[in-house]
Motif scaffolding. Structure first.
Motif, PDB file in Angstrom:
ATOM      1  N   TYR A  58       0.796  -1.261   0.194  1.00  0.00           N
ATOM      2  CA  TYR A  58      -0.139  -0.069   0.020  1.00  0.00           C
ATOM      3  C   TYR A  58       0.833   1.356  -0.119  1.00  0.00           C
ATOM      4  N   PHE A  59       1.896   1.281   0.892  1.00  0.00           N
ATOM      5  CA  PHE A  59       2.835   2.333   0.794  1.00  0.00           C
ATOM      6  C   PHE A  59       3.295   2.654  -0.673  1.00  0.00           C
ATOM      7  N   ASP A  77       1.984   2.120  -3.347  1.00  0.00           N
ATOM      8  CA  ASP A  77       0.837   2.978  -4.292  1.00  0.00           C
ATOM      9  C   ASP A  77       0.745   3.962  -3.708  1.00  0.00           C
ATOM     10  N   ALA A  78       0.912   4.461  -2.660  1.00  0.00           N
ATOM     11  CA  ALA A  78       0.716   5.897  -2.052  1.00  0.00           C
ATOM     12  C   ALA A  78       1.986   6.702  -2.549  1.00  0.00           C
ATOM     13  N   LEU A 112      -2.924   6.225  -4.054  1.00  0.00           N
ATOM     14  CA  LEU A 112      -3.533   6.301  -2.792  1.00  0.00           C
ATOM     15  C   LEU A 112      -2.872   7.186  -1.867  1.00  0.00           C
ATOM     16  N   PRO A 113      -4.165   7.962  -1.216  1.00  0.00           N
ATOM     17  CA  PRO A 113      -3.668   9.007  -0.382  1.00  0.00           C
ATOM     18  C   PRO A 113      -3.067   8.407   0.836  1.00  0.00           C
ATOM     19  N   LEU A 114      -1.960   8.923   1.665  1.00  0.00           N
ATOM     20  CA  LEU A 114      -1.431   8.361   2.883  1.00  0.00           C
ATOM     21  C   LEU A 114      -2.415   8.245   3.991  1.00  0.00           C
ATOM     22  N   LEU A 172      -3.989   4.869   4.329  1.00  0.00           N
ATOM     23  CA  LEU A 172      -3.301   3.635   4.719  1.00  0.00           C
ATOM     24  C   LEU A 172      -3.914   2.896   5.978  1.00  0.00           C
ATOM     25  N   GLN A 183     -10.476   6.235  -5.286  1.00  0.00           N
ATOM     26  CA  GLN A 183      -9.183   6.932  -5.070  1.00  0.00           C
ATOM     27  C   GLN A 183      -8.679   6.708  -6.533  1.00  0.00           C
ATOM     28  N   LEU A 220      -4.656  13.220  -3.041  1.00  0.00           N
ATOM     29  CA  LEU A 220      -3.668  12.139  -3.891  1.00  0.00           C
ATOM     30  C   LEU A 220      -2.671  13.124  -4.343  1.00  0.00           C
ATOM     31  N   THR A 233       0.788  15.242  -4.874  1.00  0.00           N
ATOM     32  CA  THR A 233       2.067  15.514  -3.964  1.00  0.00           C
ATOM     33  C   THR A 233       2.505  16.602  -4.957  1.00  0.00           C
TER      34      THR A 233
END
Length: 359
Positions: free
Chosen positions: A34-35, A37-38, A43-45, A48, A135, A143, A145
Motif C-alpha cells: 500500500y505504501f 501505491d501511495a 492512494l492517499p497516505l 493507509l 481513489q 492524492l 504530491t
C-alpha cells in the motif's frame, strides 16, 4: 478447574505470541504494498490506516488457525519435556480429559475465526475495494504530491507546484489528458493555470477542478494545427458522485448473498468461509498426539512434520475451492471429504496415542 485454567492459559499465551509474529510479517508485507501505491500517487497516505484496519479480519482468519495449531504443539511439547503431562496423568487427568480441556479454547478460537470469515472479512474487503476504486478513479487533492507528475488513470496526468495549508487550493497547475475530438480523432489536451480549486455541483454531483488564469492547448497527433484557448476561469470535470452498483466478485459478497446467489463460484467461496472455523477442532485433534515428544527429542521434534500436515490440509482446501469455482467438482461434494479425511486422521492419532500412553 485449576488444571483447565493452567492449560488454557499456556495455549492462549503461546498462540498470542505466534499470532503476533505472523501478523507482523503479513501486515508488513501488505503495508509495503500500500505504501508503494501511495508513493506513486495511487492512494492517499491518510487512507493507509483505514485500509490496514479493514484488512485485519482477513489476516486473523488465516493466522489464528495456524497459530492455535502451533500453540498446542509448543505448549504441550514443553509440558511433556517437563514431565508435567506425566504428572497430570498420574493424578488422574486422562488423555480424554486433556482433549476436553483443549477443545474449550478451540471452540473460542473457532467462533472468532467464524466471525471473521463469515462476516468481517467480506465486509472489510468490500469496503477497501470501494475505497481504492474511488481513489483511483478520481483526481483528488488528497492524492496530489506537490512537485511531482502523477498519473490518475484515464490518460490523465497532473502536476501542481504547491498546495496551501488546508490543501484547498493549488498553485501553478499542469494537466495533460487524452480526449476525442469533434471528428472522432484522438487529441492531446494540455492545460496550465496559475491556480485552481475543486468544487462539486450540488445538482448533478459532478466534481470539477476550476482553473484560473491559464491556457489550454489541443493538439491532434500528426497535425501541424493546434488550438489555443486563454481563460480566466475554466472548469475540468473530474468525476460524478456515483455510488451505484459495481461489479464484485464472490470474495466481496456477504455470506447471505453467497447463499442466495448459489452459483459454483459463490458456493466455493461459501464453503471456504465455513472451512476456516471448521479447521480449528480438527487441527486440535491432530495437534494433541503430535505434541507428545520424548525428552531426548526436544519440543521441536515433530514441529516440521506438523507444519507440513497443516500446509497439505490448507492446500487441498484451496484446490477444492478452485475446482468448485470452475465447475469440475460438484458443490454437494465440495470440501467436505477433505475435512473428513483429516478428522479421521486426527481420531486415529488420538486413539493410537491413548493406546500407547494408557488412559
Amino acid at each position: 478447574m485449576i488444571v483447565s485454567r493452567y492449560l488454557t492459559r499456556e495455549i492462549l499465551l503461546t498462540m498470542s505470541a505466534v499470532a503476533g509474529v505472523l501478523l507482523l510479517v503479513i501486515m508488513g508485507s501488505r503495508f509495503i504494498r500500500y505504501f508503494t501505491d501511495a508513493a506513486q500517487g495511487e492512494l492517499p497516505l491518510s487512507a493507509l490506516g483505514t485500509l490496514m484496519l479493514f484488512h485485519m479480519p482477513s489476516f486473523l482468519e488465516l493466522v489464528l488457525p495456524l497459530s492455535f495449531f502451533l500453540a498446542i504443539l509448543l505448549a504441550y511439547g514443553q509440558l511433556y519435556l517437563n514431565s508435567e503431562i506425566t504428572v497430570l496423568v498420574a493424578c488422574g487427568i486422562s488423555p480424554n480429559r486433556l482433549l476436553q480441556v483443549t477443545l474449550l479454547p478451540a471452540a473460542l478460537i473457532a467462533v472468532l475465526v467464524g466471525l471473521c470469515s463469515l462476516w468481517l472479512t467480506p465486509a472489510g474487503a468490500a469496503h477497501n475495494e470501494r475505497l481504492i476504486d474511488e481513489q483511483q478513479s478520481q483526481l483528488d487533492f488528497s492524492l496530489l504530491t506537490p512537485g511531482r507528475f502523477q498519473d490518475f488513470g484515464n490518460d490523465r496526468t497532473a502536476y501542481t507546484q504547491s498546495l496551501n495549508d488546508d490543501r484547498s487550493r493549488m498553485q501553478n497547475v499542469f494537466i495533460s489528458e487524452r480526449q476525442t475530438g469533434g471528428n472522432g480523432s484522438p487529441q492531446q489536451v494540455v492545460t496550465r493555470a496559475e491556480g485552481g480549486y475543486q468544487t462539486t455541483d450540488p445538482d448533478t454531483g459532478s466534481r470539477y477542478l476550476v482553473l484560473e488564469n491559464g491556457q489550454r492547448y489541443s493538439v491532434e497527433p500528426g497535425s501541424p494545427v493546434a488550438e489555443r484557448l486563454k481563460f480566466g476561469s475554466y472548469g475540468v470535470r473530474l468525476a460524478t458522485d456515483d455510488t451505484g452498483e459495481v461489479d464484485v466478485d464472490s470474495e466481496l459478497m456477504s455470506t447471505p448473498e453467497l447463499i442466495a446467489d448459489g452459483d459454483d463460484e459463490s458456493m466455493a467461496q461459501l464453503q471456504w468461509r465455513i472451512s476456516m472455523p471448521l479447521m480449528i477442532p480438527i487441527l486440535t485433534l491432530l495437534a494433541l498426539p503430535l505434541a507428545r515428544v520424548n525428552p531426548r527429542q526436544g519440543r521441536f521434534a515433530k514441529l516440521l512434520p506438523a507444519i507440513f500436515l497443516h500446509i497439505s490440509y490448507l492446500s487441498l482446501l484451496l484446490a477444492a475451492q478452485d475446482a468448485i469455482a470452475r465447475g469440475s467438482l460438484p458443490p454437494s461434494i465440495g470440501m467436505w471429504p477433505i475435512h473428513l479425511v483429516y478428522l479421521a486422521l486426527g481420531l486415529f492419532l488420538i486413539r493410537r496415542d491413548q493406546a500407547r500412553g494408557g488412559r
